[in-house]
Scaffold this motif. Structure first.
Motif, PDB file in Angstrom:
ATOM      1  N   THR A 174     -12.334 -87.175  95.615  1.00  0.00           N
ATOM      2  CA  THR A 174     -11.752 -85.824  95.569  1.00  0.00           C
ATOM      3  C   THR A 174     -11.421 -85.336  96.969  1.00  0.00           C
ATOM      4  O   THR A 174     -10.365 -84.748  97.209  1.00  0.00           O
ATOM      5  CB  THR A 174     -12.731 -84.860  94.880  1.00  0.00           C
TER       6      THR A 174
ATOM      7  N   ASP B 246      -6.625 -85.048  89.890  1.00  0.00           N
ATOM      8  CA  ASP B 246      -8.058 -85.285  90.054  1.00  0.00           C
ATOM      9  C   ASP B 246      -8.713 -85.360  88.682  1.00  0.00           C
ATOM     10  O   ASP B 246      -8.886 -84.340  88.023  1.00  0.00           O
ATOM     11  CB  ASP B 246      -8.673 -84.148  90.876  1.00  0.00           C
ATOM     12  N   GLU B 247      -9.042 -86.559  88.268  1.00  0.00           N
ATOM     13  CA  GLU B 247      -9.641 -86.785  86.955  1.00  0.00           C
ATOM     14  C   GLU B 247      -8.948 -85.957  85.880  1.00  0.00           C
ATOM     15  O   GLU B 247      -9.587 -85.156  85.190  1.00  0.00           O
ATOM     16  CB  GLU B 247     -11.140 -86.443  86.984  1.00  0.00           C
TER      17      GLU B 247
END
Ligand code: ATP
Ligand code: MG
Lengths: 523, 321
Positions: free
Chosen positions: B41, B159-160
């Motif tokens: 991240t 991000d995910e």
């Protein structure tokens, strides 16, 4: 009690003009201060979300401000801002700050971090993040803070009358002093209704969804300003001199009413509390005040009493009043309380008051020193043959007397003592006595006659000639009506008096109330 | 398209990102893969300056991003968050229109673009006036994607993006994701800790550990040429499934039997993975699959056993670590 018992409705109807005016002032005061509190609190709350290390400090200060008793805060304001609207608004605004700052802070810090990050990642500037994301999402919490502040302000605004800023407090505190339930309710009911209505309206705004809140937030400032305008500052300070009278004095035959009818005195008058009146006189905010002839502040603030040349202020002899059943329960009590009778004259009482009010000695110490000097003091016998409950009103002289009685009872008898001092005005302490909450408290014959017995005007005039006739009248009537006994007078006469700053009185050559009238008319 | 050089970021004493460099080509889908806390991240957020690095440089489209105003940089980069980060006080339409409004598009243009995206992402017009909390997790994720795509940015950071979804919804969205032509043109950097997801969606994978990139390469390279035991260990648990997904029919072509028998009408493309071919078996005796090699138009046919045999022969030829 009265020949004609007035109903609340009749009272409100009769005083409709005053009531309307006070209500508008009240709303105005509440919202002017709220408006300024929002102007200060909202940006400050936002600022401390950006500078978190300051948040503890700022919230701490705002929290401390809120714990200062309202009357004390108003008192602090006088040297800086004088009396009237300004200090009242500032005090209210200080109270309103905490909920607004705190809720702005928690509201904004409570916004989901992911949402904030998304806003930044979309390319919003700092201000865009604040106005488009943080403030709208924090709005329900911020509104809750404003709601709390509004309700607080409606309540505290009643105290504004203490420093001559008007509002519904004039009726409430006037009523308490004058033992006039209708007057209290005429102030208290509208004040409570205002609190409930504003709380309800704001709760509706809070429940609006995001879409509608956008609109509501836009009209809010306009509304706030409109409501604020209701308060036109009750000054119109004309005249040469300004008088500040307590609400109690305003409504009494042996007070302002007598000044008008007997002397024909016309002076610009504002209503103010006893607690701040002397200070305001010293600060030259007021020129003439109503006070008590034995008040220690007379000496402390260099004030002189104007001679009551037409004798409208009846003598107010102080004596302990006791419940009859307490005298039966505590056989030693009467004898012990009477130890003080005839011991304190006017100048001694003024001196004792001066020590507490100005030299800031504790009432206990002043009481003990006095009893020692008169060789009346005996150490506490630690007795436990029942507890005598002593009450007092909320001013220094009464505290001192209550302390003396406490020491005497503990030293001369086997009784224990519980004190309930600081019981507000006459009505509160007297109600406490009739409801068997206290056994003894020091009262004044004039107060007994006018405020408690509410004797008809004719009786008052005949009694006023002679101090002893007043005493025997109240003694007889109290026993008959309330089963309460007046013991022997303590000696001093704490009557109403008009007073001025010594210097000003000398300059203007005013010695009597008639002189004052002459000066005012001679424009 | 994106060039990252010697990026370092420490939080206190923890080196979240410790001297990493990589490049992403235009139109490529790069996946940052690794265990929790390895710095994925942090790396991603430095690309749109949500986090400022301690040192290192980043070029996007040959421009140094630290020389651009961050707001302007961000308006040109799509960003999709794990929990979508939709604005709860905005309707779906307003949410999607955030960047166009920042870019001061006119209303009609924004509206046209929103409608276009709605259709591509299988959302209806009814959704436009809804607030995010009135939508399912999968729908919210699609709105989040629409919001990132609306201004057609050349670069997309994710991000995910599918982390909060259940398995069924996730594989469905994976399918849509791969089919979406909008995404084919974009340079995408996606963070995940889900190995399957990485292998399914990535052109290349950067496997990270403790703030460093351990290996960067195509899924097949990671699977068959791991640089060390960390990489092979990381993939070990799901190895067989990964191999089925990574190896394509064309890879094992030579091991399939030479048969021109065309019993069934449908033809499978040789570009498919073995996994997808296996999914086509209905499992009745003597069943055949016909596979066409687009390059030379040759058609082969194989039973389940023959396919599996070819797969293991191919694997035996691969170098082992
Ligand atoms: N704002 C921060 N302050 C302090 N430490 C941080 C911060 N953000 C990240 N870290 C630390 O940096 C390291 C890398 O964090 P990062 O969020 O990049 O991990 P990640 O690979 O995304 O993990 P996950 O898969 O759990 O999301 C972790 O040790 C984390 O604790
Ligand atoms: Mg992460």
């Amino acid at each position: 009690m009265n020949e004609h018992q007035q109903t609340l409705w009749e009272f409100m109807h009769q005083q409709a003009d005053k009531l309307g005016m006070q209500t508008l002032q009240h709303i105005g005061l509440t919202f002017i201060s709220l408006f300024i509190a929002v102007l200060i609190g909202l940006p400050l709350g936002i600022y401390i979300t950006r500078k978190k290390q300051l948040s503890g400090f700022v919230l701490g200060i705002a929290g401390i401000l809120q714990t200062i008793p309202s009357i004390a805060l108003l008192g602090f304001m006088i040297p800086v801002l004088g009396i009237g609207a300004k200090p009242a608004i500032v005090a209210l605004l200080l109270y309103a700050l905490l909920p607004i700052i705190r809720n702005t802070y928690t509201g904004i810090t409570g916004v989901d971090a992911a949402v904030k990050e998304a806003a930044i990642a979309m390319g919003m500037s700092k201000w865009q993040v604040l106005f488009k994301v943080e403030l709208p999402l924090a709005m329900p919490v911020i509104l809750a803070g404003i709601r709390t502040a509004t309700v607080i302000n409606v309540g505290v605004a009643t105290l504004a009358s203490y420093i001559a800023a008007g509002g519904l407090g004039e009726f409430i505190f006037g009523g308490i002093s004058l033992n006039n339930t209708n007057m209290i309710l005429a102030g208290a009911i509208p004040a409570a209704l205002l609190a409930i209505i504003f709380d309800f309206l704001l709760s509706l705004v809070q429940k609006l969804n995001f879409k509608k809140i956008k609109g509501a937030v836009k009209i809010a400032p306009v509304l706030l300003i409109l409501l604020s305008c209701l308060y036109f500052i009750p000054s119109a300070y004309g005249g040469k001199l300004t008088a500040g009278f307590t609400p109690e004095f305003m409504g009494r035959q042996d007070g302002n009413l007598g000044l008008i009818s007997k002397y024909g005195l016309k002076i610009h008058t504002i209503v103010i509390s006893d607690a701040v009146m002397y200070k305001a006189a010293q600060e030259k905010e007021l020129d003439v005040i109503s006070g008590y002839s034995t008040d220690g502040r007379l000496k402390a603030y260099n004030l002189v009493v104007l001679d009551d040349d037409k004798k409208i202020f009846p003598p107010y002899y102080a004596a302990p009043v006791v419940r009859e059943d307490a005298l039966r329960k505590f056989p030693e009590l009467e004898k012990t309380l009477n130890l003080l009778s005839g011991m304190i004259n006017d100048s001694i009482m003024t001196e004792l008051n001066y020590k507490t009010d100005y030299l800031h000695q504790t009432p206990e110490r002043v009481a003990k020193d006095f009893l020692m000097a008169k060789k009346l003091f005996k150490p506490d016998r630690g007795g436990n043959g029942g507890t005598v409950r002593i009450g007092s009103k909320i001013f220094g002289e009464q505290y001192i007397l209550a302390s003396m009685y406490t020491m005497l009872i503990k030293g001369y008898t086997n009784y224990n003592v519980a004190t309930k001092t600081g019981l507000g005005g006459t009505k509160i302490v007297f109600d406490a006595m009739t409801n068997d909450q206290i056994d003894v408290y020091p009262e004044y014959t004039g107060t007994g006659l006018l405020a408690i017995l509410q004797a008809p005007a004719k009786t008052v005039t005949t009694l006023q000639v002679n101090k002893d006739s007043t005493y025997s009248y109240v003694q007889r009537e109290f026993l008959k009506r309330y089963q309460i006994k007046w013991l022997k007078p303590i000696g001093f006469n704490n009557a109403y008096a008009l007073m001025m700053r010594q210097k000003q009185a000398n300059e203007l050559h005013i010695k009597t109330i008639s002189d004052l009238k002459g000066f005012l008319e001679n424009k | 398209m994106i060039k990252v050089e010697r990026l370092v970021k420490a939080f206190g004493t923890t080196k979240a990102v410790n001297d990493i460099s990589f490049e992403v080509n235009e139109g490529e889908n790069m996946v940052l893969l690794g265990t929790s806390g390895c710095g994925k991240t942090t790396t991603l957020k430095m690309l749109n300056r949500l986090i400022e690095p301690d040192s290192g440089t980043i070029y996007i489209d040959k421009k140094n991003i630290f020389e651009q105003p961050p707001e302007l940089l961000r308006r040109g980069i799509g960003y999709v968050l794990q929990n979508n980060g939709l604005f709860p006080h905005y309707t779906v339409a307003e949410n999607i229109a955030v960047v166009p409004n920042l870019l001061k598009w006119d209303k009609a243009k924004t509206q046209k673009r929103i409608n276009e995206l709605l259709e591509k992402l299988h959302l209806t017009k009814d959704h436009l006036t809804a607030y995010p909390n009135e939508l399912s997790g999968g729908q919210q994720q699609r709105i989040g994607l629409a919001r990132a795509l609306v201004a057609d940015p050349p670069v997309l950071l994710m991000d995910e993006p599918f982390g909060a979804l259940d398995n069924v919804t996730r594989s469905k969205i994976h399918g849509e994701f791969k089919a979406l032509d909008e995404l084919k043109r974009k340079t995408i950097i996606m963070v995940t800790h889900d190995v399957q997801e990485a292998f399914e969606l990535a052109d290349r994978i950067a496997l990270m550990d403790k703030g460093k990139i351990v290996q960067i390469g195509s899924p097949a390279e990671l699977l068959f040429n791991p640089v060390n035991s960390f990489v092979s260990g990381f993939l070990q648990e799901q190895r067989l499934q990964l191999e089925f997904k990574t190896i394509k029919l064309i890879d094992i072509w030579e091991h399939l039997p030479d048969s021109g028998k065309k019993t069934s009408t449908s033809l499978l493309s040789a570009q498919l993975g073995v996994w997808e071919a296996l999914e086509n078996f209905k499992f009745y005796p003597k069943e055949n699959l016909n596979i066409i090699n687009q390059q030379n138009k040759e058609v082969k046919s194989a039973t389940f056993d023959q396919l599996m045999a070819a797969f293991s022969q191919y694997k035996n030829q691969q170098p082992h670590e």
